[in-house]
Design an enzyme around this catalytic site. Structure first.
Site: not given
Ligand code: GLN
Length: 191
Positions: A172, A174, A79
Site C-alpha cells: 500500500h 498510499e 493490493c
Molecule cells: N485480502 C484482500 C483481498 O483478498 C486484500 C487486502 C488489501 O487490499 N489490503 O481482497
C-alpha cells in the site's frame, strides 16, 4: 491538467486521493461508468477484492473497466486492486478486470504476518528502498515475458509489476508518506 480517477466503491480510496493531491494532481471519485470519461488514469485501491468486484458489477462498471484496461488506459492497482487487474487468481473465482498477465494468490501471508512493513528495493524508483506496507496482501505467483517485475521480497516473490499501461503493487504506497510510487504512475499516465 492531469486528472486521476480513484475507484471509490470500497476500501482505501481516500488515502490515494491524499497522496495524489500532495503531488499536485486533481482526483475524481469513480462510482459510475460515466465518471471515467473525464480522467486520464485510474487507481484501484486496496480493500476487499470480492466486494469491489461485486460492486463494480452492480454499478455496471466492470465492462467499461475491462474495455479501458485492454485499450491502453493507465491503471494502478494496489493490493485488492492488483487482484482485480489479474487475469488469473489461483484460489478464488471472483470476476476481475483481468487485463494483466499475472497469476495471483490472495491472502498469501500466514495469519501472524497478515500485516507487516518492510523496506523494499525498487530500482525504477531510485536507490533508496521503499517503505512497503502489506495488509492481508496477495502475491504474484506467475507472470509472462511481457510483464516487468518491479519489486521482489527477499525470497524472490514478485510484489510489484508493470505491463505497459498497467501497474500493480501487493503493498500500500498510499499508506506511507513516500510519494515515489504514485509519481511513477503519473509518469506512465503522462506518456
Ligand atoms: N485480502 C484482500 C483481498 O483478498 C486484500 C487486502 C488489501 O487490499 N489490503 O481482497
Amino acid at each position: 491538467m492531469t486528472k486521476i480517477g480513484i475507484l471509490s466503491l470500497q476500501g482505501a480510496f481516500a488515502e490515494h486521493a491524499t497522496s495524489l493531491q500532495k503531488l499536485g494532481v486533481e482526483t475524481l471519485a469513480i462510482r459510475l461508468p460515466q465518471d471515467l470519461e473525464n480522467v486520464d488514469g485510474l487507481i484501484i485501491p486496496g480493500g476487499e477484492s470480492t466486494t469491489i468486484s461485486q460492486l463494480a458489477i452492480n454499478y455496471d462498471l466492470m465492462k467499461t473497466l475491462k474495455n479501458l484496461a485492454q485499450n491502453g488506459f493507465p491503471m494502478f492497482g494496489t493490493c485488492a486492486g492488483l487482484i482485480l487487474l489479474a487475469r488469473n487468481i489461483s484460489d478464488s473465482k471472483i470476476e476481475t478486470i483481468g487485463a494483466m498477465d499475472i497469476k495471483v494468490q490472495r491472502n498469501a501471508f500466514g495469519r501472524q504476518t497478515d500485516s507487516f512493513e518492510t523496506s523494499l528495493p525498487i530500482p525504477v524508483l531510485g536507490e533508496i528502498p521503499f517503505p512497503a506496507i502489506f495488509i492481508r496482501a496477495p502475491i504474484i505467483e506467475e507472470t509472462n515475458s511481457t510483464v516487468k517485475t518491479l519489486a521482489r521480497l527477499p525470497n524472490g516473490t514478485p510484489v510489484a509489476a508493470r505491463q505497459e499501461n498497467l501497474l500493480v503493487s501487493a503493498f500500500h504506497p498510499e499508506l506511507s508518506s513516500d510519494l515515489r510510487f504514485h509519481a511513477y504512475f503519473l509518469d506512465i499516465v503522462s506518456r
